[in-house]
Design a protein around this motif. Structure first.
Motif, mmCIF file in Angstrom:
data_model
loop_
_atom_site.group_PDB
_atom_site.id
_atom_site.type_symbol
_atom_site.label_atom_id
_atom_site.label_comp_id
_atom_site.label_asym_id
_atom_site.label_seq_id
_atom_site.Cartn_x
_atom_site.Cartn_y
_atom_site.Cartn_z
ATOM 1 N N ASP A 207 15.064 -29.824 -4.048
ATOM 2 C CA ASP A 207 14.092 -28.846 -3.563
ATOM 3 C C ASP A 207 14.465 -27.497 -4.159
ATOM 4 O OD1 ASP A 207 12.525 -27.058 -2.216
ATOM 5 O OD2 ASP A 207 13.069 -27.721 -0.201
ATOM 6 N N VAL A 209 12.590 -24.778 -4.417
ATOM 7 C CA VAL A 209 12.067 -23.631 -3.686
ATOM 8 C C VAL A 209 13.024 -23.209 -2.582
ATOM 9 C CG1 VAL A 209 10.235 -22.848 -2.151
ATOM 10 C CG2 VAL A 209 9.667 -24.128 -4.225
ATOM 11 N N ASN A 210 13.523 -24.186 -1.815
ATOM 12 C CA ASN A 210 14.410 -23.893 -0.697
ATOM 13 C C ASN A 210 15.877 -24.119 -1.025
ATOM 14 O OD1 ASN A 210 12.338 -23.327 1.456
ATOM 15 N ND2 ASN A 210 11.691 -25.376 0.835
ATOM 16 N N ALA A 273 3.285 -27.683 -4.487
ATOM 17 C CA ALA A 273 3.874 -26.378 -4.172
ATOM 18 C C ALA A 273 5.327 -26.489 -3.746
ATOM 19 C CB ALA A 273 3.072 -25.701 -3.067
ATOM 20 N N ASN A 274 5.824 -27.714 -3.626
ATOM 21 C CA ASN A 274 7.204 -27.960 -3.222
ATOM 22 C C ASN A 274 7.462 -27.507 -1.772
ATOM 23 O OD1 ASN A 274 9.799 -28.431 -5.482
ATOM 24 N ND2 ASN A 274 10.202 -28.301 -3.283
ATOM 25 N N ASN A 275 6.402 -27.538 -0.962
ATOM 26 C CA ASN A 275 6.529 -27.143 0.440
ATOM 27 C C ASN A 275 6.635 -28.332 1.381
ATOM 28 O OD1 ASN A 275 6.330 -24.380 -0.134
ATOM 29 N ND2 ASN A 275 4.097 -24.468 -0.133
ATOM 30 N N LEU A 276 5.841 -29.373 1.108
ATOM 31 C CA LEU A 276 5.814 -30.555 1.959
ATOM 32 C C LEU A 276 6.463 -31.729 1.252
ATOM 33 C CD1 LEU A 276 2.219 -30.512 3.496
ATOM 34 C CD2 LEU A 276 4.366 -29.912 4.637
ATOM 35 N N ASP A 291 7.798 -30.622 6.588
ATOM 36 C CA ASP A 291 7.917 -29.276 6.050
ATOM 37 C C ASP A 291 9.341 -29.090 5.540
ATOM 38 O OD1 ASP A 291 8.549 -26.358 6.064
ATOM 39 O OD2 ASP A 291 6.461 -26.202 6.715
ATOM 40 N N ALA A 293 11.016 -26.588 4.648
ATOM 41 C CA ALA A 293 11.767 -25.437 5.158
ATOM 42 C C ALA A 293 12.156 -25.594 6.619
ATOM 43 C CB ALA A 293 10.954 -24.157 4.968
#
Length: 466
Positions: A207, A209-210, A273-276, A291, A293
């Motif tokens: 991940d 993004v996070n 979006a690399n969020n879910l 999620d 994050a």
């Protein structure tokens, strides 16, 4: 162009992604190097290869890892040359920005300096001396037990799948020291990843993004998370140590993933979006979203009851068969692969059959007129919205146009298992269960395919390094 290492036939093939035409790039079919001269400095197609087991393509040069040597082929000129010899059973290769080519066998890692006369040096481990030692000191002092894969991040840190020790280890690019990045079966959450408990880790997904690493652990019962800033590992979803009778899906929408139970996590993929994080449960026949994050989890597809449903049925009411893979496009459409069909779920939740008729076959057609022997995995090329499908029974790599459901066979005669993208959707990793190797394909440059881990024909645990 896709490059394939056919170890048992001693040749390297190139497959055109546009026409499916296959040609020999290096080696002589069925002839090992022991049958005569090796052919160095001449046409690669006339050379004799010494059981090739690893490929790496960089700037038009194809590096071939063989049983005892590394050779290179100029893709444009077709000339083969020896890079280094007196090596031992190469199973993986990665290239550092500095020009160091790292190669591994089961117990050691060496470097070949492509800038300075191809000098060979031991980086870590000792050939013929498997073990588990050396953490906190120079990598050259370490011992491994069955290396099965190498990966390098943008900072030059090297990650090592130390399979039989059940750990992932890393070499710090600044200090040259080695450490255990994650693993050790006896300990649990809240510790640094180097002291954490892993049990049969099966998939790894990054991940970006996070700034976290997710690991499918406990034979698919749990999803665990390593915070790359703190190196702390925690359970992100699922419950460990379930009895067989308890291995079925349960959980409440909006709750944390750690309150959910899974039968067997088989598919893991990020949205665009690399969020879910979408998780497919093979046993329970459902899909959840998590999620990345916060860990908040929601049931998104699958009724939990096998069978089929009418097109347009709401995703959570749709009767699915065992889920083998998931892909998601930039618009949020989910593609869910069963053994013989691929379903699509649009953003409203309406679910329909994209391709496949629900029975085994081998028909290139559109929609439900197409058939598959058995789908093992799917992956989406985000630049074209084309699905790549591995059909294990027909030993074929096939494509699906998601716009109209048209199915085409790209290449046959290959063996493949699980298929996953990296977090940037730039690389496609797949396991070859027949040869016990792992290969990687660049999506942006389909001519770039490498065997990154494993010795053809040698058994052992395999990893998806993402």
């Amino acid at each position: 162009m896709v490059y394939i290492c056919d170890s048992k036939n001693y040749v390297i093939y190139a497959v055109s992604t546009s026409s499916g035409a296959i040609s020999t790039v290096a080696g002589t079919l069925g002839v090992n190097h022991s049958s005569g001269g090796n052919g160095d400095n001449g046409p690669a197609t006339s050379a004799y290869l010494d059981t090739p087991t690893a490929l790496l393509l960089d700037n038009g040069i194809l590096y071939i890892g063989e049983a005892t040597k590394v050779r290179s082929v100029d893709i444009n000129g077709g000339v083969i040359s020896e890079i280094a010899s007196s090596l031992n059973r190469i199973n993986s290769m990665v290239l550092l920005p500095s020009g160091l080519l790292y190669i591994s066998n089961e117990a050691s890692i060496s470097s070949i300096d492509l800038v300075n006369n191809n000098n060979v040096a031991t980086v870590s481990g000792t050939e013929g001396s498997p073990g588990y030692s050396g953490d906190g000191a120079a990598a050259s002092s370490a011992a491994f037990r069955d290396i099965r894969g190498l990966a390098i991040d943008s900072s030059g840190n090297v990650y090592i799948a130390d399979s039989s020790n059940h750990v992932i280890r890393s070499i710090d690019s600044n200090t040259g020291n080695i450490g255990t990045y994650s693993g050790e079966v006896s300990k649990g959450d809240g510790l640094t990843a180097s002291n954490a408990g892993l049990s049969k880790p099966q998939k790894i997904i990054l991940d970006r993004v996070n700034n976290a690493l997710f690991i499918v652990d406990n034979s698919g019962l749990q999803l665990r998370r390593v915070d790359l800033a703190t190196n702390i590992i925690t359970t992100f979803a699922g419950t460990a140590a379930l009895a067989i009778s308890e291995r079925t899906f349960s959980g409440t929408d909006g709750a944390l993933g750690t309150t959910f139970k899974f039968g067997q996590i088989q598919a893991v993929v990020f949205d665009a979006a690399n969020n879910l994080l979408y998780v497919g449960d093979y046993v329970s026949k459902i899909v959840v979203s998590i999620d990345a994050a916060t860990g908040v989890t929601n049931w998104v597809a699958g009724s939990g009851t096998p069978g089929g449903s009418a097109d347009g049925t709401t995703a959570k009411s749709y009767n699915m068969e065992s889920i083998v893979s998931i892909a998601v496009d930039s618009q949020g459409t989910l593609y869910i692969a069963e053994k013989y069909r691929v379903l699509s779920v649009d953003t409203s939740g309406a679910t329909s059959v994209l391709v496949g008729n629900g029975t085994t076959g081998n028909t290139d057609a559109s929609g439900s007129s197409a058939s598959f022997g058995e789908i093992k995995d799917i992956v989406l090329d985000p630049s074209t919205n084309k699905l790549y499908v591995y059909d294990s029974v027909n030993q074929a790599l096939r494509t699906v146009n998601t716009a109209d459901g048209a199915v085409s066979t790209l290449v046959t005669g290959i063996s493949a298992g699980n298929v996953v993208f990296d977090a940037t959707r730039s690389y496609l990793y797949f396991t070859d269960p027949t040869s016990n190797v792992i290969r990687v394909l660049s999506v942006d440059n389909p001519t770039h395919i490498e065997t990154i881990a494993g010795i053809s024909g040698a058994s052992g645990m395999t990893f998806n390094l993402i």
